[in-house]
Design a protein around this motif. Structure first.
Motif, PDB file in Angstrom:
ATOM      1  N   VAL A 107       0.860  -1.185   0.000  1.00  0.00           N
ATOM      2  CA  VAL A 107       0.000   0.000   0.000  1.00  0.00           C
ATOM      3  C   VAL A 107       0.898   1.236   0.000  1.00  0.00           C
ATOM      4  O   VAL A 107       1.810   1.345   0.825  1.00  0.00           O
ATOM      5  CB  VAL A 107      -0.934   0.018   1.238  1.00  0.00           C
ATOM      6  CG1 VAL A 107      -1.792   1.274   1.258  1.00  0.00           C
ATOM      7  CG2 VAL A 107      -1.805  -1.233   1.276  1.00  0.00           C
ATOM      8  N   GLU A 108       0.640   2.166  -0.917  1.00  0.00           N
ATOM      9  CA  GLU A 108       1.430   3.389  -0.959  1.00  0.00           C
ATOM     10  C   GLU A 108       0.979   4.320   0.160  1.00  0.00           C
ATOM     11  O   GLU A 108      -0.214   4.563   0.344  1.00  0.00           O
ATOM     12  CB  GLU A 108       1.289   4.085  -2.311  1.00  0.00           C
ATOM     13  CG  GLU A 108       2.307   5.182  -2.507  1.00  0.00           C
ATOM     14  CD  GLU A 108       2.334   5.733  -3.920  1.00  0.00           C
ATOM     15  OE1 GLU A 108       3.179   6.610  -4.157  1.00  0.00           O
ATOM     16  OE2 GLU A 108       1.529   5.308  -4.768  1.00  0.00           O
ATOM     17  N   MET A 109       1.947   4.813   0.921  1.00  0.00           N
ATOM     18  CA  MET A 109       1.684   5.637   2.099  1.00  0.00           C
ATOM     19  C   MET A 109       2.219   7.044   1.923  1.00  0.00           C
ATOM     20  O   MET A 109       3.242   7.252   1.282  1.00  0.00           O
ATOM     21  CB  MET A 109       2.403   5.052   3.333  1.00  0.00           C
ATOM     22  CG  MET A 109       2.038   3.659   3.701  1.00  0.00           C
ATOM     23  SD  MET A 109       0.439   3.638   4.472  1.00  0.00           S
ATOM     24  CE  MET A 109      -0.055   1.975   4.094  1.00  0.00           C
ATOM     25  N   LYS A 110       1.530   7.999   2.549  1.00  0.00           N
ATOM     26  CA  LYS A 110       2.081   9.323   2.797  1.00  0.00           C
ATOM     27  C   LYS A 110       2.527   9.293   4.251  1.00  0.00           C
ATOM     28  O   LYS A 110       1.805   8.806   5.119  1.00  0.00           O
ATOM     29  CB  LYS A 110       1.021  10.402   2.634  1.00  0.00           C
ATOM     30  CG  LYS A 110       0.654  10.709   1.212  1.00  0.00           C
ATOM     31  CD  LYS A 110      -0.330  11.879   1.185  1.00  0.00           C
ATOM     32  CE  LYS A 110      -0.718  12.217  -0.225  1.00  0.00           C
ATOM     33  NZ  LYS A 110      -1.674  13.354  -0.251  1.00  0.00           N
ATOM     34  N   ILE A 111       3.713   9.807   4.520  1.00  0.00           N
ATOM     35  CA  ILE A 111       4.255   9.800   5.877  1.00  0.00           C
ATOM     36  C   ILE A 111       4.206  11.225   6.428  1.00  0.00           C
ATOM     37  O   ILE A 111       4.679  12.164   5.778  1.00  0.00           O
ATOM     38  CB  ILE A 111       5.704   9.278   5.888  1.00  0.00           C
ATOM     39  CG1 ILE A 111       5.770   7.892   5.234  1.00  0.00           C
ATOM     40  CG2 ILE A 111       6.250   9.248   7.315  1.00  0.00           C
ATOM     41  CD1 ILE A 111       7.177   7.428   4.923  1.00  0.00           C
ATOM     42  N   PHE A 112       3.611  11.356   7.604  1.00  0.00           N
ATOM     43  CA  PHE A 112       3.510  12.652   8.270  1.00  0.00           C
ATOM     44  C   PHE A 112       4.239  12.600   9.604  1.00  0.00           C
ATOM     45  O   PHE A 112       4.084  11.638  10.351  1.00  0.00           O
ATOM     46  CB  PHE A 112       2.042  13.013   8.541  1.00  0.00           C
ATOM     47  CG  PHE A 112       1.247  13.300   7.307  1.00  0.00           C
ATOM     48  CD1 PHE A 112       1.137  14.600   6.826  1.00  0.00           C
ATOM     49  CD2 PHE A 112       0.616  12.277   6.609  1.00  0.00           C
ATOM     50  CE1 PHE A 112       0.416  14.872   5.681  1.00  0.00           C
ATOM     51  CE2 PHE A 112      -0.102  12.539   5.459  1.00  0.00           C
ATOM     52  CZ  PHE A 112      -0.212  13.841   4.994  1.00  0.00           C
ATOM     53  N   SER A 113       5.009  13.636   9.905  1.00  0.00           N
ATOM     54  CA  SER A 113       5.565  13.779  11.244  1.00  0.00           C
ATOM     55  C   SER A 113       4.748  14.851  11.950  1.00  0.00           C
ATOM     56  O   SER A 113       4.174  15.735  11.303  1.00  0.00           O
ATOM     57  CB  SER A 113       7.044  14.166  11.193  1.00  0.00           C
ATOM     58  OG  SER A 113       7.205  15.430  10.586  1.00  0.00           O
TER      59      SER A 113
END
Length: 163
Positions: A107-113
């Protein structure tokens, strides 16, 4: 009738109490998307503890002392409470930043901090990373920097544990 009119005017004139930075919106939307799911399996791990929980079509299960049991409550309550704390600004979410993308279990993810701080709790501000599915907006993984822990969530092929 007069009270209703005054309330309507106040709601349209007064600013909302929810002052979350728009860069943090995906975090709240991910929690709301998880709440809408009929099933999920969550695993939270720290250096000392591993906790598992399952939601399956309105039933909740949890693993306690390596044994599965029916949960005595709606386990989505904690997620709803966290969303309400964020919206009321009691749980302050700041410094939200998209950190790129990555594939996680196909699954393609967007990563947020982001940083979080529970106002008045005495607990120090923490920094975490949240992996949100690009297509479905669901939260799949959280890295808890302060505790060195990790929370992973799956949404497919969920089955009831053996009790």
């Amino acid at each position: 009738m007069k009270r209703l009119l005054v309330a309507a005017v106040c709601l349209t004139i007064l600013p909302p109490t929810f002052a979350l930075d728009s860069a943090c919106d995906p975090l709240v939307k991910a929690s709301e998307a998880k709440l809408a799911q009929e099933s999920w399996h969550a695993i939270t791990e720290t250096k000392d503890v591993k906790i598992q929980a399952i939601k399956l079509k309105g039933e909740y299960f949890m693993e306690v002392d390596a044994k599965w049991q029916k949960a005595p409550m709606d386990m989505d309550q904690a997620e709803r409470a966290a969303v309400e704390l964020i919206k009321s600004d009691a749980l302050k979410i700041t410094e939200c930043k998209e950190e790129g993308s990555e594939m996680l279990d196909g699954v393609e993810m967007k990563i947020f901090s982001y940083t979080s701080e529970m106002l008045g709790s005495g607990i120090p501000k923490t920094t975490s990373k949240l992996y949100i599915g690009k297509e479905d907006g669901l939260p799949y993984k959280t890295l808890l920097d302060a505790e060195g822990g990790m929370n992973t969530i799956t949404y497919k092929d969920i089955s009831a544990p053996k009790i």
